[in-house]
Design an enzyme around this catalytic site. Structure first.
Site, PDB file in Angstrom:
ATOM      1  CG  ASP A 207      20.215  -4.997   5.652  1.00  0.00           C
ATOM      2  OD1 ASP A 207      19.920  -4.081   6.653  1.00  0.00           O
ATOM      3  OD2 ASP A 207      19.648  -5.154   4.704  1.00  0.00           O
TER       4      ASP A 207
ATOM      5  CB  THR B 216      15.623  -0.578   0.998  1.00  0.00           C
ATOM      6  OG1 THR B 216      15.206  -1.181   2.453  1.00  0.00           O
ATOM      7  CG2 THR B 216      14.670  -1.020  -0.006  1.00  0.00           C
ATOM      8  N   GLY B 217      18.475  -1.598   2.634  1.00  0.00           N
ATOM      9  CA  GLY B 217      19.629  -1.065   3.395  1.00  0.00           C
ATOM     10  C   GLY B 217      20.907  -1.070   2.629  1.00  0.00           C
TER      11      GLY B 217
ATOM     12  CG  ASP C 219      15.032 -12.721   2.244  1.00  0.00           C
ATOM     13  OD1 ASP C 219      14.187 -12.511   3.290  1.00  0.00           O
ATOM     14  OD2 ASP C 219      14.953 -12.302   1.060  1.00  0.00           O
TER      15      ASP C 219
ATOM     16  CB  SER D 293       4.362   1.333  10.309  1.00  0.00           C
ATOM     17  OG  SER D 293       3.783   2.179   9.482  1.00  0.00           O
TER      18      SER D 293
ATOM     19  CE1 TYR E 231       5.978  -0.721   5.336  1.00  0.00           C
ATOM     20  CE2 TYR E 231       4.805   1.092   5.736  1.00  0.00           C
ATOM     21  CZ  TYR E 231       5.889   0.392   5.911  1.00  0.00           C
ATOM     22  OH  TYR E 231       6.690   0.893   7.109  1.00  0.00           O
TER      23      TYR E 231
ATOM     24  CG  ASN F 259       5.439  11.166   8.923  1.00  0.00           C
ATOM     25  OD1 ASN F 259       4.368  10.647   9.517  1.00  0.00           O
ATOM     26  ND2 ASN F 259       5.458  11.113   7.493  1.00  0.00           N
TER      27      ASN F 259
HETATM   28  N1  UDP Z   1       5.071  15.138   0.174  1.00  0.00           N
HETATM   29  C1  UDP Z   1       5.233  16.288  -0.699  1.00  0.00           C
HETATM   30  N2  UDP Z   1       5.996  16.122  -1.827  1.00  0.00           N
HETATM   31  C2  UDP Z   1       6.626  14.937  -2.248  1.00  0.00           C
HETATM   32  C3  UDP Z   1       6.343  13.879  -1.439  1.00  0.00           C
HETATM   33  C4  UDP Z   1       5.691  13.893  -0.341  1.00  0.00           C
HETATM   34  O1  UDP Z   1       4.649  17.387  -0.324  1.00  0.00           O
HETATM   35  O2  UDP Z   1       7.150  14.984  -3.201  1.00  0.00           O
HETATM   36  C5  UDP Z   1       4.223  15.299   1.411  1.00  0.00           C
HETATM   37  C6  UDP Z   1       2.970  14.411   1.476  1.00  0.00           C
HETATM   38  O3  UDP Z   1       1.852  14.869   0.923  1.00  0.00           O
HETATM   39  C7  UDP Z   1       2.708  14.299   2.995  1.00  0.00           C
HETATM   40  C8  UDP Z   1       4.528  14.433   3.545  1.00  0.00           C
HETATM   41  O4  UDP Z   1       5.092  15.083   2.534  1.00  0.00           O
HETATM   42  O5  UDP Z   1       1.869  15.044   3.453  1.00  0.00           O
HETATM   43  C9  UDP Z   1       5.084  12.957   4.013  1.00  0.00           C
HETATM   44  O6  UDP Z   1       5.082  12.259   2.879  1.00  0.00           O
HETATM   45  P1  UDP Z   1       5.899  10.955   2.860  1.00  0.00           P
HETATM   46  O7  UDP Z   1       5.529  10.197   1.886  1.00  0.00           O
HETATM   47  O8  UDP Z   1       7.186  11.134   3.301  1.00  0.00           O
HETATM   48  O9  UDP Z   1       5.217  10.258   4.388  1.00  0.00           O
HETATM   49  P2  UDP Z   1       3.548   9.902   4.528  1.00  0.00           P
HETATM   50  O10 UDP Z   1       2.488  10.576   3.804  1.00  0.00           O
HETATM   51  O11 UDP Z   1       3.582   8.353   4.277  1.00  0.00           O
HETATM   52  O12 UDP Z   1       3.271  10.128   6.076  1.00  0.00           O
END
Ligand code: UDP
Length: 329
Positions: free
Chosen positions: A32, A36-37, A57, A121, A145, A174
Site C-alpha cells: 500500500d 488513500t489507504g 507503489d 468496478s 476513473y 457501491n
Molecule cells: N449522493 C447524495 N448526496 C451526496 C453524495 C451522493 O445524495 O452528497 C447520492 C448520489 O446522488 C448517488 C448516491 O448518493 O445517488 C451514491 O453516490 P456515490 O457518489 O456514493 O456513488 P455513485 O454515484 O458513484 O454510485
C-alpha cells in the site's frame, strides 16, 4: 501455509479482506502506498506475525516484484478512486489503475500465482439499459476513473487468456461499511452523510433522493474475494452486489436528520442494481448483511468520521464544478 499478497490492503475494502484472511491464519503481504489507504485501518492487527505491511507503489515493478515470492494468491485492490479528481487529473488514474495493474499482473505471472482476484468496478456500466444489470451489459464508462478500472480489467482478463494466469474480476456495486475512506475529496455518499450527521448539519441529498444504489456491505464483499480465491473458477467476471437497491431517501430515514437538496449530477445513473445470478451460481456466495443492519453497524462506529470534511451546498458546488463542466450537456 497459504501466502496472499493484498494490494491496497490498508484501504477501506482491503483492510476488511486482510481481517478475514487473518481469521483463517493465512500469511499476508500488504502492499500500500497510503495514498488513500491508512495504516490505522490495520492498527488492530499490529504485532500479528502473519501480517507484513510494505509501503510501496504498485506501479514500481522493481520494488514490488520480490514481494510476490512464494505467494499463492494475489488480491489486487490498490487503485485511485473518486470521480471528480479523475476528471481533473486523468493521468495519475491511468498510471495507478492501469500501469499499476500491469505491474501487479507481471509480478504475479513471474511467481506463478495460483489465484488472481481483481477489484473490478460496476462504474463500467455507466447508465445501463437494464436492471438488474448483468455482466454482459454494454461497457459505458462515464469518466476516467471508470475507464481506467475497466481497461485494467481487460488487462487482467487478457493475462488470463494469453498467460493462463487464473484470474477473476469482481465488479463491486457501491460498497459501504466501517473504515470507508475519509480523505479530503468529495466522494461516496456515506462519508459525506456521516460527517454531516456528526456535525449536526443537513444531509446534502442529490436531486429528489429517489435514486437508488445497490449498497453492499464491506464484510460481505471481503467474503466474496475469499470465496473467489478458494474457487476453481478462472477468466470470470462476476457482479458483487447486495441483492437489492435502496434510495437515498431511505438512507436518510435510517440515519435521521434534516436534508438540503443539491442538483442532480450529469452522467449519474438513477439506479444501480446488480444481477447476481453468476455470484450465486458460480461462487455460491450471497450477502448476509441487510441494508438496515449495515447502516446500524456503521452508526456504531461513526466516530471514525469525526475528522472527515463536512460538506455543504456551496462547498459541493465548488467541488463538483468540473463534473458539471465536462459531463454536462
Ligand atoms: N449522493 C447524495 N448526496 C451526496 C453524495 C451522493 O445524495 O452528497 C447520492 C448520489 O446522488 C448517488 C448516491 O448518493 O445517488 C451514491 O453516490 P456515490 O457518489 O456514493 O456513488 P455513485 O454515484 O458513484 O454510485
Amino acid at each position: 501455509m497459504t501466502k496472499v499478497v493484498v494490494t491496497g490492503g490498508a484501504g477501506f475494502i482491503g483492510s476488511h479482506v486482510v481481517d478475514r484472511l487473518l481469521e483463517v491464519e493465512f500469511e499476508i503481504v500488504v502492499l500500500d502506498n497510503f495514498s488513500t489507504g491508512r495504516p490505522e485501518n490495520l492498527e488492530h492487527q499490529k504485532g500479528n506475525e502473519l501480517l507484513s505491511l510494505h509501503q510501496v507503489d504498485i506501479a514500481d515493478y522493481d520494488k514490488i516484484e520480490p514481494l510476490f515470492s512464494g505467494a499463492d494468491w494475489v488480491i489486487h485492490l490498490a487503485a485511485l478512486a473518486d470521480i471528480v479528481p479523475s476528471i481533473q487529473h486523468p493521468f495519475p488514474y491511468h498510471h495507478s489503475n492501469v500501469d499499476g495493474t500491469i505491474c501487479v499482473l507481471e509480478a504475479a505471472r513471474k511467481h506463478d500465482i495460483k489465484r488472481f482476484i481483481y477489484a473490478g468496478s460496476s462504474s463500467c456500466y455507466g447508465i445501463p439499459d437494464k436492471y438488474p444489470t448483468s455482466e454482459t451489459a454494454e461497457i459505458r464508462p462515464q469518466y476516467p476513473y471508470a475507464l481506467a478500472k475497466n481497461i485494467a480489467e481487460q488487462y487482467v482478463m487478457h493475462w488470463g487468456q494469453v498467460y493462463e494466469l487464473p484470474v477473476i474480476s469482481l465488479r463491486m456495486f457501491n460498497v459501504y461499511g466501517t473504515r470507508s475512506r475519509t480523505s479530503g475529496t468529495y466522494g461516496a455518499v456515506f462519508g459525506v452523510f456521516l460527517a454531516q450527521k456528526l456535525a449536526g448539519k443537513p444531509y446534502t441529498v442529490v436531486g429528489d433522493g429517489n435514486q437508488t444504489r445497490d449498497f453492499t456491505y464491506v464484510t460481505d464483499v471481503a467474503d466474496a474475494f475469499i470465496k473467489s480465491a478458494q474457487s476453481d473458477l478462472t477468466q470470470e467476471i462476476i457482479n458483487i452486489g447486495s441483492g437489492g437497491t435502496y434510495s437515498i431517501n431511505r438512507l436518510v430515514e435510517l440515519l435521521g436528520g434534516d436534508v438540503i437538496h443539491v442538483p442532480k449530477r450529469p452522467g449519474e445513473p438513477d439506479c444501480t442494481f446488480a444481477d447476481m445470478h453468476k455470484a450465486r451460481e458460480l461462487l455460491q456466495w450471497q450477502p448476509k448483511v441487510s441494508f438496515e443492519e449495515g447502516v446500524e453497524l456503521i452508526l456504531e462506529n461513526i466516530e471514525y468520521w469525526k475528522e472527515a470534511p463536512v460538506w455543504d451546498k456551496s462547498s459541493i458546488d465548488v467541488a463538483t464544478k468540473d463534473w458539471f463542466k465536462y459531463l454536462g450537456e
